[in-house]
Design a protein around this motif. Sequence first.
Motif, PDB file in Angstrom:
ATOM      1  N   LYS A   1       0.858  -1.193   0.000  1.00  0.00           N
ATOM      2  CA  LYS A   1       0.000   0.000   0.000  1.00  0.00           C
ATOM      3  C   LYS A   1       0.886   1.231   0.000  1.00  0.00           C
ATOM      4  N   MET A   2       0.515   2.228  -0.779  1.00  0.00           N
ATOM      5  CA  MET A   2       1.205   3.515  -0.757  1.00  0.00           C
ATOM      6  C   MET A   2       0.529   4.354   0.325  1.00  0.00           C
ATOM      7  N   GLU A   3       1.302   4.662   1.383  1.00  0.00           N
ATOM      8  CA  GLU A   3       0.748   5.383   2.530  1.00  0.00           C
ATOM      9  C   GLU A   3       1.743   6.429   3.015  1.00  0.00           C
ATOM     10  N   ARG A   4       1.234   7.422   3.693  1.00  0.00           N
ATOM     11  CA  ARG A   4       2.123   8.418   4.288  1.00  0.00           C
ATOM     12  C   ARG A   4       2.808   7.795   5.500  1.00  0.00           C
TER      13      ARG A   4
ATOM     14  N   ALA B   1       4.846  11.658  12.372  1.00  0.00           N
ATOM     15  CA  ALA B   1       5.365  12.119  11.088  1.00  0.00           C
ATOM     16  C   ALA B   1       5.451  13.639  11.117  1.00  0.00           C
ATOM     17  N   LYS B   2       6.451  14.184  10.419  1.00  0.00           N
ATOM     18  CA  LYS B   2       6.579  15.632  10.330  1.00  0.00           C
ATOM     19  C   LYS B   2       5.440  16.180   9.488  1.00  0.00           C
TER      20      LYS B   2
ATOM     21  N   THR C   1       3.381  13.064   1.467  1.00  0.00           N
ATOM     22  CA  THR C   1       4.338  12.144   0.860  1.00  0.00           C
ATOM     23  C   THR C   1       3.948  10.713   1.187  1.00  0.00           C
ATOM     24  N   LYS C   2       3.853   9.885   0.156  1.00  0.00           N
ATOM     25  CA  LYS C   2       3.477   8.491   0.376  1.00  0.00           C
ATOM     26  C   LYS C   2       4.637   7.576   0.033  1.00  0.00           C
ATOM     27  N   PHE C   3       4.751   6.506   0.815  1.00  0.00           N
ATOM     28  CA  PHE C   3       5.802   5.519   0.650  1.00  0.00           C
ATOM     29  C   PHE C   3       5.164   4.136   0.591  1.00  0.00           C
ATOM     30  N   PRO C   4       5.826   3.178  -0.079  1.00  0.00           N
ATOM     31  CA  PRO C   4       5.275   1.818  -0.096  1.00  0.00           C
ATOM     32  C   PRO C   4       5.456   1.150   1.268  1.00  0.00           C
ATOM     33  N   HIS C   5       4.397   0.537   1.740  1.00  0.00           N
ATOM     34  CA  HIS C   5       4.424  -0.247   2.975  1.00  0.00           C
ATOM     35  C   HIS C   5       4.026  -1.669   2.598  1.00  0.00           C
ATOM     36  N   ILE C   6       4.870  -2.631   2.975  1.00  0.00           N
ATOM     37  CA  ILE C   6       4.629  -4.037   2.656  1.00  0.00           C
ATOM     38  C   ILE C   6       3.966  -4.696   3.854  1.00  0.00           C
ATOM     39  N   TYR C   7       2.824  -5.345   3.595  1.00  0.00           N
ATOM     40  CA  TYR C   7       2.081  -6.033   4.648  1.00  0.00           C
ATOM     41  C   TYR C   7       2.267  -7.532   4.488  1.00  0.00           C
TER      42      TYR C   7
END
Length: 85
Positions: A31-34, A43-44, A50-56
């Motif tokens: 999922k692309m999440e902040r 988070a700042k 800004t979104k980053f990939p998170h692997i579940y």
Amino acid sequence: MIDVLNHFYQDIDDTFICLEIDTTKLTSKVKMERPAPVGKKEAKKNDDETKFPHIYGPIKPLSCVTKQMSVVRDEKGTFLQILGL
């Protein structure tokens, strides 16, 4: 990514690596999440959009990892760069 590393993980005295992953081979959901809070650190404000990939799940099969890159830090633990990016 360097800003996120320095904000959340600078106090961790360890070696970090960055993996390039072919998500078409990865069996876990991505999922692309902040950035989410890590421990007591939020988070700042400028990271809100800004979104980053998170692997579940696990990183499987291992053949989905296409590149391993070293993360460079200085003597104070500040993250400086990711070699190969």
